[in-house]
Structures are given as C-alpha cells and as structure tokens.
Write a protein that holds these residues in place. Structure first.
Motif, PDB file in Angstrom:
ATOM      1  N   LYS A 171      43.813  27.207  37.153  1.00  0.00           N
ATOM      2  CA  LYS A 171      43.478  28.384  36.333  1.00  0.00           C
ATOM      3  C   LYS A 171      42.808  28.980  37.320  1.00  0.00           C
ATOM      4  N   ILE A 172      42.887  30.683  37.119  1.00  0.00           N
ATOM      5  CA  ILE A 172      42.439  31.643  37.924  1.00  0.00           C
ATOM      6  C   ILE A 172      41.414  32.147  37.412  1.00  0.00           C
ATOM      7  N   THR A 173      40.656  31.879  38.579  1.00  0.00           N
ATOM      8  CA  THR A 173      38.947  33.007  38.622  1.00  0.00           C
ATOM      9  C   THR A 173      39.302  33.296  39.942  1.00  0.00           C
ATOM     10  N   PRO A 174      39.470  35.015  39.763  1.00  0.00           N
ATOM     11  CA  PRO A 174      39.065  36.089  40.663  1.00  0.00           C
ATOM     12  C   PRO A 174      38.121  36.037  40.825  1.00  0.00           C
ATOM     13  N   ARG A 175      37.409  36.466  42.304  1.00  0.00           N
ATOM     14  CA  ARG A 175      35.811  36.645  42.054  1.00  0.00           C
ATOM     15  C   ARG A 175      35.733  38.444  41.468  1.00  0.00           C
ATOM     16  N   PRO A 176      34.323  37.788  40.776  1.00  0.00           N
ATOM     17  CA  PRO A 176      34.178  39.163  39.311  1.00  0.00           C
ATOM     18  C   PRO A 176      34.813  40.776  39.870  1.00  0.00           C
ATOM     19  N   ASP A 177      35.294  41.837  39.003  1.00  0.00           N
ATOM     20  CA  ASP A 177      35.827  42.369  39.241  1.00  0.00           C
ATOM     21  C   ASP A 177      35.144  43.765  39.043  1.00  0.00           C
ATOM     22  N   ALA A 178      35.448  44.979  39.505  1.00  0.00           N
ATOM     23  CA  ALA A 178      34.474  45.939  39.421  1.00  0.00           C
ATOM     24  C   ALA A 178      35.010  46.631  37.857  1.00  0.00           C
ATOM     25  N   SER A 179      35.676  46.396  37.484  1.00  0.00           N
ATOM     26  CA  SER A 179      36.071  46.734  36.630  1.00  0.00           C
ATOM     27  C   SER A 179      35.979  46.368  34.481  1.00  0.00           C
ATOM     28  N   VAL A 180      35.699  44.686  35.198  1.00  0.00           N
ATOM     29  CA  VAL A 180      34.996  44.235  34.658  1.00  0.00           C
ATOM     30  C   VAL A 180      33.432  43.753  34.085  1.00  0.00           C
ATOM     31  N   GLU A 181      33.163  44.749  35.574  1.00  0.00           N
ATOM     32  CA  GLU A 181      31.162  45.308  35.384  1.00  0.00           C
ATOM     33  C   GLU A 181      31.481  46.116  34.387  1.00  0.00           C
ATOM     34  N   ASP A 182      32.199  47.434  34.602  1.00  0.00           N
ATOM     35  CA  ASP A 182      31.903  48.633  33.726  1.00  0.00           C
ATOM     36  C   ASP A 182      32.255  48.349  32.859  1.00  0.00           C
ATOM     37  N   ILE A 183      32.872  47.570  32.336  1.00  0.00           N
ATOM     38  CA  ILE A 183      33.136  46.563  30.971  1.00  0.00           C
ATOM     39  C   ILE A 183      31.897  46.769  30.142  1.00  0.00           C
ATOM     40  N   LEU A 184      31.953  46.008  31.015  1.00  0.00           N
ATOM     41  CA  LEU A 184      29.921  45.256  30.478  1.00  0.00           C
ATOM     42  C   LEU A 184      28.508  46.759  30.390  1.00  0.00           C
ATOM     43  N   LYS A 185      28.871  47.088  31.519  1.00  0.00           N
ATOM     44  CA  LYS A 185      27.821  47.818  31.897  1.00  0.00           C
ATOM     45  C   LYS A 185      27.884  49.048  30.448  1.00  0.00           C
ATOM     46  N   LYS A 186      29.501  49.350  30.321  1.00  0.00           N
ATOM     47  CA  LYS A 186      29.331  50.021  28.955  1.00  0.00           C
ATOM     48  C   LYS A 186      28.969  49.408  27.756  1.00  0.00           C
TER      49      LYS A 186
END
Length: 543
Positions: free
Chosen positions: A252-267
């Motif tokens: 299973k590919i789990t890259p390190r937490p990504d900034a673009s995903v962080e932006d979605i959650l912040k919104k």
C-alpha cells in the motif's frame, strides 16, 4: 464554517464533522477502550503512516462490523515524539485521507487506536504498562512496521550495534535496543504464563518473519549464554506452537502527509494540522494520505488464535503462497515498473510518477515490461491473479493523480533493487526451455537507462542530482569516463562499462554471461548520442 478539533471533545460535534464530509467511527469507543485495556488482543510496533492508513483502518472496519470487540494498542520504540506530538494530543485519533484514482477523496476519522505506548525501558510507567499487556493471556499478536533496518542487530559494516552489545551483557531488565526491548517483553510473558503469541512482521521486505525470528532468537540465545535467562525461554521462542513468526506481504503506498491534502483539510476547518518534524527528523501529522489499493497476505500461523481479519480484506494462506505473492509483486508486477519509471522519469525531467503515465511511450514501456516480458515467468500464487494485479497497477495505482510520489524518491538505492526486480526474470528466462533471453528488449533498456542516469545529466543536457545510493561512489566514476555526445565505439563502451555490467550483485546476473551485454551497450550508445537522445531511443524501441 465550524472549527473541527480532532480529539474526544471535538468529535462530540458529530454534525459538523459529517457536514464537512468525514466518516466517523460508529462504535462505542469508551467501551472498546475499556475492553482493550482489560483484554488486549493486538499490539502493533511502529506508529508510522502505513500503520495508520492500513492496519488501523482494518481494525476499525472489524469493530464497526461487530467482528472485534477490542481496538489496537500502538507502541513506538524509535521516535517517542511521534506518540507525544501526533497521537496523544489527538486522543489517539487520526484522519485517513484516501486518494482515489478517479479524483475523489474519502475522509475517515480513525478511532480504532485506543492506547498509545512508548517503548522506553527507562520510563517505568510506560514500560510497566507494556509488560502488563504482554503478560495478558488475551494478547494474540504483536505486529511490526519498523522497516527492515529495525530488525538488524548490526550496522552497515556488519559490526554489532553498541546498544545490542550492551543489551546482550546486561540482560532483559532495561534494554536499549529496539529488538532487545521487544524480547524483554516476550520474556515477561514467558515468566508469567508462557502463553502462545504470534509475532507478525508486516514490513515491506522479503521473508520478513524470518528476519524478525532471527533477531529475537539471537537475543534469547545471547542472554541464555550469558546466564541471564533460562534454557526454557530459548525453547519457548523456538517452538512455533508457542511463538510463531508468520511471513507476510504488504502493499500500500502511503507517501508522507502532503501539503495539498493538508490544504483540503484546512478548508474544512480542521485545526491543529501543522506537521511536526521531530528531533529524529520524522515528519508527522495528525492525518495520513494513502492510495485506495491495499494488499496484506499473511501466513496463517497464530498459536493463540487471531481476529477474523479476512473479513476486512486480509488474505491468510501458507508460507509458500506468501513467498509467491512477494515474488510476483517485487520481481514482476509492481516494483520493476516503478524502477523503470523512476530511471526514465529523472532523465526526462518528470517530478511526479503519475504524470509519467500520461506519456504514451512510458506507459507502453511499463506495459511491455509487465505483461509481455515479466508475466510469462510469474508463478501464479492463486490468492491474487498476477494479470489483474498488473491491471490495477497500470490503470489505477501508478496513474493516480493525487499520489504525490516522485521518480526521484523511487530512484533511491536503484543499485540494490535491479537484481531482484529484473535479475530474477532474466534467470527464469535462462532456465526455461520455452523462453529465450534474447527476446527481452525493454528490461535491457532499463539497464541502459540506469547507466545513462548515472551520468547525472538529463535529456536536455542539464545536470541533476542523483538520488542516494550506497554504490554511487563505485559506479558513477566508471560512467564519468563518458560524456553526453561522446562518439565512442561499442568496443570502447564495453571496456569502460564492463566492471559495472559484469557485477552480479547489481543485476542479479553478469550481463555478458547472460547474453544481454550487446543489447545494453547498443541502447546506451544511442541514449548518449546528444540532447533528446533518451526520448528518441525510447520512441524507437518501445513502439
């Protein structure tokens, strides 16, 4: 917009979370927590991203479906700050963001981790609790994602680690090393009741259960030799009906937490998302992003029973089948395709693996390597169909636009990967009465591409930084004798490249003995012809 706070109090505002598109745990967490504290079934060592994205989600599904009444205990023995800064402030909750290939994302609050522990023998409170868990007859399994390096008792030079040397002399009371601490907990279990347990490596390395057993057995024998534990403890560790070490294959590919995903959650209004970089350089956040596809195949050897995890998608089988699945993935159906894309992605200036799959030539290259050159020598493991596995890799997994994976990351340690990812296929062709090594066209093109990559100049003639590799200082000076645009003969190229191309440790075979040297050298000379030669050569031979 409502503020979303990831902890027990913040999750009381269910409507706010659900309105923002989050799937919340649907079980009574307080009850599960209490049951787990009294009767723990499953403890996991290694509090990283793969655990949060995979094992914790599997456990959550099991609890929600009524197939488990206990949750997970996680223990971290390498970087204690992960627990202190990314688990306990959130009451052990986390957010799993599943990045789907169709462009959709799924946001799930994971609440199955109900206790987090620090594997520190100097901390009496933490260590006493871990011993208490291991002394409990209810504990059925301890699983691990601590990386292959975590099982090693020696350094890169083969010298015993100082912490291991100290532990061997001092015994199980207060060990320093990771494995020493784990064996100390097993010793506590042995002394209390010698109840059986499964020690399950879920790390992404071949024969992982064997590696874990070797490390634990070495400690048991070392302590016994030094008169620090009884003979019976060694017997306990070496009796599969008491302590088992199942093999597994995880994917299973789990890259390190990504900034673009962080932006979605912040919104969405989610607070406290700022990632933390610990003093040990671990990058942690209260969320993890991962692909949708996942595979975990485990040897079914659990002497104290186990949860029915097959109900949540895990596959239980025998050791031989686990080995076949591992070989299918590593030697043919996934890893070789990734390496081919990594090498040529760096040369062609790509910074995202997913973007390479929009390149018709590169797409055709990996399809040919997988379906045409690799698939004929794959042994079908039965539990996963190899062709369907490649179909998912090529059509869903690698092209996933949301997966922030890079060719530069995957190009790391390529000299250590080529032998297993391609050499095994070459050997299988050579051993076959029906196949001919000379029919391999694109695997040699990957080898030539790697030699071209070592020049550290892209297809436009611009210098780039090579990814880390333990053999860089050995192989790069060989290739440094050749420049982009060099007009050298095949014979000259052969003389220069022979030290690398004949190295069985790199390719799994001597390319000269295997009958592939002329093909590789021919490709290499075309790849170095000048600017644009990489693209031209790929187009010429891939199509």
């Amino acid at each position: 917009m409502s503020k979303l706070v990831l902890n027990e109090t913040g999750l009381q505002n269910k409507a706010d979370w659900e309105n923002a598109g989050y799937k919340l745990p649907s079980f009574d967490r307080a009850k599960v927590k209490e049951e787990t504290r009294k009767n723990p079934q499953w403890i996991h060592f290694g509090a990283g991203n793969i655990f949060r994205a995979f094992q914790a989600n599997v456990c959550q599904k099991m609890i929600e479906n009524g197939d488990m009444s206990t949750g997970l205990v996680v223990a971290e023995g390498f970087d204690y700050e992960i627990i202190e800064k990314s688990y306990r402030p959130q009451d052990n909750y986390s957010v799993l963001v599943t990045l789907k290939a169709d462009g959709n994302i799924e946001k799930t609050v994971i609440g199955s981790i109900v206790e987090s522990c620090i594997l520190d023998s100097e901390n009496d409170v933490e260590y006493s609790r871990l011993k208490e868990i291991f002394e409990n007859d209810s504990l059925q399994m301890a699983s691990f994602t601590i990386t292959e390096k975590g099982y090693s008792l020696v350094n890169g030079k083969g010298e015993e680690l100082p912490s291991v040397t100290a532990d061997m002399a001092n015994g199980p009371e207060k060990p320093e090393s990771y494995i020493g601490k784990v064996v100390s907990l097993l010793y506590a279990r042995y002394k209390k009741s010698a109840t059986p347990i499964a020690m399950v490596s879920m790390d992404n390395c071949s024969h992982n259960g064997e590696k874990l057993f070797a490390a634990i057995d070495a400690f048991a024998k070392g302590w016994n030799k030094n008169g620090l534990v009884e003979d019976g403890f060694v017997a306990y560790i070496e009796d599969e009906s008491k302590v088992s070490f199942p093999w597994s294959m995880i994917d299973k590919i789990t890259p390190r937490p990504d900034a673009s995903v962080e932006d979605i959650l912040k919104k969405d209004g989610l607070e406290g998302l700022d990632p933390v970089i610990t003093s040990k350089k671990t990058y942690v956040a209260p969320f993890v992003n991962a692909e949708e596809s996942e595979y975990l195949v485990i040897e079914d050897k659990f002497p104290n029973g186990r949860p029915a995890l097959e109900k949540a998608g895990l596959i239980f089988t025998d050791r031989e089948t686990v080995n076949k699945v591992e070989k299918m993935k590593v030697c043919t159906c996934l890893n070789p395709l990734h390496t081919a894309l990594a090498v040529y992605g760096c040369l062609l200036g790509y910074t995202k693996i997913a973007d390479e799959m929009k390149d018709e030539t590169l797409l055709q290259m990996v399809k040919t390597i997988g379906y045409k050159e690799g698939l004929p020598v794959v042994v079908n493991p039965g539990v996963i169909d190899p062709k369907e596995f490649i179909d998912t890799v090529v059509n869903v997994r690698i092209p996933n636009p949301f997966m922030p994976d890079t060719p530069q990351r995957i190009a790391t340690d390529t000299s250590q990967k080529l032998s297993i990812r391609f050499g095994e296929t070459i050997k299988a062709y050579a051993a076959s009465s029906e196949l001919d090594v000379q029919d391999l066209k694109l695997i040699p093109l990957v080898f030539a591409g790697w030699l071209r990559y070592l020049m550290a100049v892209d297809d436009e003639g611009n210098a780039f930084e090579l990814s880390a590799d333990p053999l860089i200082d050995t192989v790069k000076p060989v290739v440094d004798k050749i420049n982009l645009g060099s007009n050298i003969s095949a014979k000259e190229a052969e003389e220069i490249l022979r030290p690398v191309m004949s190295n069985k440790a790199i390719f799994g075979v001597d390319l000269f003995e295997a009958g592939l040297s002329d093909t590789v050298i021919g490709y290499f000379l075309e790849l170095i012809a000048g600017k644009g030669a990489v693209r031209n050569t790929l187009v010429k031979y891939v199509k």
